[in-house]
Design a protein around this motif. Structure first.
Motif, PDB file in Angstrom:
ATOM      1  N   PHE A  73       0.696  -1.193  -0.016  1.00  0.00           N
ATOM      2  CA  PHE A  73       0.050   0.021  -0.034  1.00  0.00           C
ATOM      3  C   PHE A  73       1.056   1.264   0.125  1.00  0.00           C
ATOM      4  O   PHE A  73       1.864   1.456   0.665  1.00  0.00           O
ATOM      5  CB  PHE A  73      -0.760   0.091   1.184  1.00  0.00           C
ATOM      6  N   CYS A  74       0.428   2.308  -0.713  1.00  0.00           N
ATOM      7  CA  CYS A  74       1.198   3.586  -1.055  1.00  0.00           C
ATOM      8  C   CYS A  74       0.405   4.588  -1.267  1.00  0.00           C
ATOM      9  O   CYS A  74      -0.702   4.572  -1.611  1.00  0.00           O
ATOM     10  CB  CYS A  74       2.611   3.385  -1.785  1.00  0.00           C
ATOM     11  N   GLY A  75       0.920   5.718  -1.429  1.00  0.00           N
ATOM     12  CA  GLY A  75       0.350   7.135  -2.159  1.00  0.00           C
ATOM     13  C   GLY A  75       1.284   7.607  -2.884  1.00  0.00           C
ATOM     14  O   GLY A  75       1.488   6.872  -3.896  1.00  0.00           O
ATOM     15  N   HIS A  76       1.544   9.062  -2.800  1.00  0.00           N
ATOM     16  CA  HIS A  76       2.446   9.769  -3.496  1.00  0.00           C
ATOM     17  C   HIS A  76       1.850  10.192  -5.001  1.00  0.00           C
ATOM     18  O   HIS A  76       1.975  11.355  -5.375  1.00  0.00           O
ATOM     19  CB  HIS A  76       3.696   8.988  -3.812  1.00  0.00           C
ATOM     20  N   ASP A  77       1.204   9.024  -5.746  1.00  0.00           N
ATOM     21  CA  ASP A  77       0.497   9.509  -7.083  1.00  0.00           C
ATOM     22  C   ASP A  77      -0.679   9.900  -6.589  1.00  0.00           C
ATOM     23  O   ASP A  77      -1.549   8.823  -6.345  1.00  0.00           O
ATOM     24  CB  ASP A  77       0.633   8.154  -8.046  1.00  0.00           C
ATOM     25  N   HIS A  78      -1.144  11.086  -6.676  1.00  0.00           N
ATOM     26  CA  HIS A  78      -2.626  11.495  -6.387  1.00  0.00           C
ATOM     27  C   HIS A  78      -3.725  10.871  -7.181  1.00  0.00           C
ATOM     28  O   HIS A  78      -5.075  11.007  -6.701  1.00  0.00           O
ATOM     29  CB  HIS A  78      -2.540  13.077  -6.173  1.00  0.00           C
ATOM     30  N   GLU A  79      -3.495  10.453  -8.230  1.00  0.00           N
ATOM     31  CA  GLU A  79      -4.263   9.900  -9.199  1.00  0.00           C
ATOM     32  C   GLU A  79      -4.912   8.609  -8.617  1.00  0.00           C
ATOM     33  O   GLU A  79      -5.977   8.134  -9.024  1.00  0.00           O
ATOM     34  CB  GLU A  79      -4.059   9.643 -10.639  1.00  0.00           C
ATOM     35  N   GLY A  80      -3.917   7.841  -7.949  1.00  0.00           N
ATOM     36  CA  GLY A  80      -4.333   6.473  -7.368  1.00  0.00           C
ATOM     37  C   GLY A  80      -4.063   5.647  -8.558  1.00  0.00           C
ATOM     38  O   GLY A  80      -3.690   5.557  -9.599  1.00  0.00           O
ATOM     39  N   GLY A  81      -4.082   4.268  -8.106  1.00  0.00           N
ATOM     40  CA  GLY A  81      -3.724   3.086  -8.755  1.00  0.00           C
ATOM     41  C   GLY A  81      -3.671   1.721  -8.501  1.00  0.00           C
ATOM     42  O   GLY A  81      -3.682   1.526  -7.068  1.00  0.00           O
ATOM     43  N   TYR A  82      -3.813   0.674  -9.087  1.00  0.00           N
ATOM     44  CA  TYR A  82      -4.182  -0.525  -8.735  1.00  0.00           C
ATOM     45  C   TYR A  82      -3.315  -1.577  -9.790  1.00  0.00           C
ATOM     46  O   TYR A  82      -3.592  -1.405 -10.798  1.00  0.00           O
ATOM     47  CB  TYR A  82      -5.417  -1.012  -8.232  1.00  0.00           C
ATOM     48  N   HIS A  83      -2.557  -2.413  -9.319  1.00  0.00           N
ATOM     49  CA  HIS A  83      -2.161  -3.455 -10.101  1.00  0.00           C
ATOM     50  C   HIS A  83      -1.883  -4.750  -9.134  1.00  0.00           C
ATOM     51  O   HIS A  83      -1.574  -4.901  -8.128  1.00  0.00           O
ATOM     52  CB  HIS A  83      -0.700  -3.198 -10.452  1.00  0.00           C
ATOM     53  N   TYR A  84      -2.577  -6.088  -9.979  1.00  0.00           N
ATOM     54  CA  TYR A  84      -2.602  -7.056  -9.250  1.00  0.00           C
ATOM     55  C   TYR A  84      -1.193  -7.779 -10.001  1.00  0.00           C
ATOM     56  O   TYR A  84      -1.425  -8.349 -11.267  1.00  0.00           O
ATOM     57  CB  TYR A  84      -3.787  -8.045  -9.448  1.00  0.00           C
ATOM     58  N   ASP A  85      -0.383  -8.219  -9.400  1.00  0.00           N
ATOM     59  CA  ASP A  85       0.844  -8.955  -9.813  1.00  0.00           C
ATOM     60  C   ASP A  85       0.568 -10.427  -9.919  1.00  0.00           C
ATOM     61  O   ASP A  85       0.929 -10.983  -8.881  1.00  0.00           O
ATOM     62  CB  ASP A  85       2.011  -8.557  -9.037  1.00  0.00           C
ATOM     63  N   SER A  86      -0.124 -10.876 -10.832  1.00  0.00           N
ATOM     64  CA  SER A  86      -0.538 -12.360 -10.818  1.00  0.00           C
ATOM     65  C   SER A  86       0.283 -13.423 -10.750  1.00  0.00           C
ATOM     66  O   SER A  86       0.235 -14.443 -10.358  1.00  0.00           O
ATOM     67  CB  SER A  86      -1.319 -12.379 -12.290  1.00  0.00           C
ATOM     68  N   GLY A  87       1.794 -13.150 -11.293  1.00  0.00           N
ATOM     69  CA  GLY A  87       2.653 -13.979 -11.144  1.00  0.00           C
ATOM     70  C   GLY A  87       3.131 -14.276  -9.744  1.00  0.00           C
ATOM     71  O   GLY A  87       3.486 -15.347  -9.577  1.00  0.00           O
ATOM     72  N   ASN A  88       3.222 -13.164  -9.178  1.00  0.00           N
ATOM     73  CA  ASN A  88       3.579 -13.232  -7.795  1.00  0.00           C
ATOM     74  C   ASN A  88       2.330 -13.207  -6.544  1.00  0.00           C
ATOM     75  O   ASN A  88       2.548 -13.326  -5.333  1.00  0.00           O
ATOM     76  CB  ASN A  88       4.589 -12.164  -7.476  1.00  0.00           C
ATOM     77  N   GLU A  89       1.242 -12.956  -7.292  1.00  0.00           N
ATOM     78  CA  GLU A  89      -0.176 -12.976  -6.387  1.00  0.00           C
ATOM     79  C   GLU A  89       0.110 -11.549  -5.168  1.00  0.00           C
ATOM     80  O   GLU A  89      -0.243 -11.989  -4.189  1.00  0.00           O
ATOM     81  CB  GLU A  89      -0.329 -14.293  -5.594  1.00  0.00           C
ATOM     82  N   ILE A  90       0.448 -10.801  -5.645  1.00  0.00           N
ATOM     83  CA  ILE A  90       0.738  -9.470  -4.712  1.00  0.00           C
ATOM     84  C   ILE A  90      -0.113  -8.366  -5.505  1.00  0.00           C
ATOM     85  O   ILE A  90       0.174  -8.169  -6.345  1.00  0.00           O
ATOM     86  CB  ILE A  90       2.317  -9.005  -4.558  1.00  0.00           C
ATOM     87  N   HIS A  91      -0.967  -7.783  -4.256  1.00  0.00           N
ATOM     88  CA  HIS A  91      -1.773  -6.734  -4.615  1.00  0.00           C
ATOM     89  C   HIS A  91      -0.713  -4.961  -4.398  1.00  0.00           C
ATOM     90  O   HIS A  91      -0.247  -5.163  -3.514  1.00  0.00           O
ATOM     91  CB  HIS A  91      -2.966  -6.481  -3.962  1.00  0.00           C
ATOM     92  N   HIS A  92      -0.860  -4.369  -5.469  1.00  0.00           N
ATOM     93  CA  HIS A  92      -0.273  -3.254  -5.359  1.00  0.00           C
ATOM     94  C   HIS A  92      -1.381  -2.126  -5.464  1.00  0.00           C
ATOM     95  O   HIS A  92      -1.870  -1.673  -6.385  1.00  0.00           O
ATOM     96  CB  HIS A  92       1.142  -2.967  -6.629  1.00  0.00           C
ATOM     97  N   VAL A  93      -1.512  -1.352  -4.338  1.00  0.00           N
ATOM     98  CA  VAL A  93      -2.483  -0.515  -4.298  1.00  0.00           C
ATOM     99  C   VAL A  93      -1.876   0.929  -4.024  1.00  0.00           C
ATOM    100  O   VAL A  93      -1.320   1.114  -2.835  1.00  0.00           O
ATOM    101  CB  VAL A  93      -3.536  -0.640  -3.172  1.00  0.00           C
ATOM    102  N   THR A  94      -2.388   2.035  -4.720  1.00  0.00           N
ATOM    103  CA  THR A  94      -1.819   3.443  -4.817  1.00  0.00           C
ATOM    104  C   THR A  94      -3.126   4.136  -4.326  1.00  0.00           C
ATOM    105  O   THR A  94      -3.970   4.182  -5.129  1.00  0.00           O
ATOM    106  CB  THR A  94      -1.034   3.771  -6.026  1.00  0.00           C
ATOM    107  N   LEU A  95      -3.149   4.608  -3.267  1.00  0.00           N
ATOM    108  CA  LEU A  95      -4.270   5.541  -2.808  1.00  0.00           C
ATOM    109  C   LEU A  95      -4.389   6.965  -3.354  1.00  0.00           C
ATOM    110  O   LEU A  95      -3.325   7.434  -3.491  1.00  0.00           O
ATOM    111  CB  LEU A  95      -4.332   5.738  -1.422  1.00  0.00           C
ATOM    112  N   PRO A  96      -5.251   7.224  -3.897  1.00  0.00           N
ATOM    113  CA  PRO A  96      -5.654   8.805  -4.346  1.00  0.00           C
ATOM    114  C   PRO A  96      -5.275   9.751  -3.388  1.00  0.00           C
ATOM    115  O   PRO A  96      -5.308   9.487  -2.274  1.00  0.00           O
ATOM    116  CB  PRO A  96      -6.995   8.868  -4.821  1.00  0.00           C
ATOM    117  N   GLY A  97      -4.743  11.000  -3.793  1.00  0.00           N
ATOM    118  CA  GLY A  97      -4.566  12.016  -2.624  1.00  0.00           C
ATOM    119  C   GLY A  97      -5.554  12.588  -2.232  1.00  0.00           C
ATOM    120  O   GLY A  97      -6.427  13.192  -2.992  1.00  0.00           O
ATOM    121  N   VAL A  98      -5.686  12.939  -0.871  1.00  0.00           N
ATOM    122  CA  VAL A  98      -6.805  13.593  -0.204  1.00  0.00           C
ATOM    123  C   VAL A  98      -6.933  15.113  -0.654  1.00  0.00           C
ATOM    124  O   VAL A  98      -7.725  15.635  -0.917  1.00  0.00           O
ATOM    125  CB  VAL A  98      -6.883  13.435   1.055  1.00  0.00           C
ATOM    126  N   VAL A  99      -5.726  15.675  -0.744  1.00  0.00           N
ATOM    127  CA  VAL A  99      -5.393  17.054  -1.039  1.00  0.00           C
ATOM    128  C   VAL A  99      -6.295  17.625  -2.425  1.00  0.00           C
ATOM    129  O   VAL A  99      -6.527  18.687  -2.839  1.00  0.00           O
ATOM    130  CB  VAL A  99      -4.061  17.623  -1.133  1.00  0.00           C
TER     131      VAL A  99
END
Length: 332
Positions: free
Chosen positions: A273-299
């Motif tokens: 889980f992370c932030g930094h990119d205010h647009e937000g984003g998501y990627h499921y790394d299917s080969g490793n079964e790890i979810h990468h979640v970028t939260l949208p910026g509140v500001v």
């Protein structure tokens, strides 16, 4: 017969890039979005109230950039920090604060370590006869904690190697290493500009950072101990580490080093889980079964909406309940 809904093992709140300031609304660095600096405090208050009323979360991950760097222009950094921390006073849950680039625009690393934004010291375990990886760096902001038996959360310091603001002393080896990395790859006079950089190289700008060898080794050793214990792991930082989970200009300098480690432990790592990119984003790394979640910026959330969530942890999935611009999702 009534069927009772399965209850989660535990739950936690999550929010990113509040970037509060007692400042008039203004455009972002690229002049593409409006930042609602004062409104961000109200949205944080709404999130905290939501978590308090739900009365079920164990802790909150505050993913960094809790106040905006422009506070320094008005010499208002300490007041702004006081205002956001006041929103967390008396809450019935723990708050884990992660440091982003805007923390370092406002404060030095030594100042932050003495502030309430330094939560590492409060969560180090001292259980007897349990192997524990100890940080070697005196000013390290990375740490791990276990909120529930069989689960471990790892907090990374993505600005370990950095030129951001006043975070690192210019004579420190970390600052010099950061300057070397940037000067070799970014020929612009303004090192926050990606002009002339192509593809993934656009990440080599000053508002990003990197992780040093000692922290990378600590991460690997901590994951190894978690594996020995049979624990599942969630990792968090301010900066994204997967190029498909964010705009590439917001990517960690040595993201591949982190990805390689996470992938080596994909049998136990559930998500990053992370932030930094205010647009937000998501990627499921299917080969490793790890979810990468970028939260949208509140500001950058306009009045009338929000961007925070609550994550329920079950034995076989993470369930994100998003509010406003944060999407809800089930992550198996």
């Amino acid at each position: 017969m009534e069927i009772r809904e399965e209850r989660p093992l535990f739950s936690f709140g999550i929010i990113a890039d509040v970037q509060y300031g007692d400042l008039d609304d203004a455009k972002n660095f690229t002049q593409t979005k409006v930042r609602y600096y004062r409104n961000a405090l109200y949205l944080l208050r709404e999130a905290v109230q939501h978590w308090k009323e739900g009365n079920k979360i164990q802790f909150v991950l505050q993913l960094g950039d809790v106040i905006d760097g422009f506070n320094t222009r008005h010499k208002n950094s300490e007041n702004a920090l006081r205002d956001v921390l006041r929103e967390f006073e008396g809450v019935p849950f723990t708050v884990h604060h992660i440091w982003g680039n805007h923390e370092f625009y406002n404060f030095s690393r030594s100042y932050l370590m003495k502030s309430s934004l330094f939560t590492a010291q409060e969560t180090q375990e001292t259980a007897n006869n349990v192997q524990k990886v100890v940080k070697k760096e005196a000013d390290a902001a990375y740490y791990d904690f276990s909120p529930y038996e069989g689960y471990r959360f790892i907090i990374l310091d993505n600005y370990d190697i950095s030129m951001c603001g006043i975070g690192r002393d210019k004579d420190s080896p970390q600052y010099k290493e950061a300057e070397k990395i940037l000067r070799e790859r970014n020929r612009n006079e303004e090192l926050n500009s990606p002009e002339g950089l192509v593809g993934l190289d656009r990440r080599f700008v000053m508002f990003n950072g990197g992780m040093g060898e000692e922290q990378l080794q600590w991460l690997r050793e901590t994951l190894e101990v978690a594996r020995q214990r049979g624990e599942k792991v969630v990792v968090s930082g301010h900066v994204p580490v997967h190029p498909d989970s964010c705009y590439v200009m917001c990517l960690l300098w040595n993201y591949q080093d982190v990805l390689n480690i996470l992938q080596d432990f994909s049998d136990i790592v559930l998500a990053y889980f992370c932030g930094h990119d205010h647009e937000g984003g998501y990627h499921y790394d299917s080969g490793n079964e790890i979810h990468h979640v970028t939260l949208p910026g509140v500001v950058e959330v306009p009045p009338g909406s929000n961007a925070f969530g609550t994550v329920d942890v079950f034995t076989d999935r993470l369930v994100m309940h998003g509010v406003g611009q944060l999407d809800s999702r089930v992550m198996k």
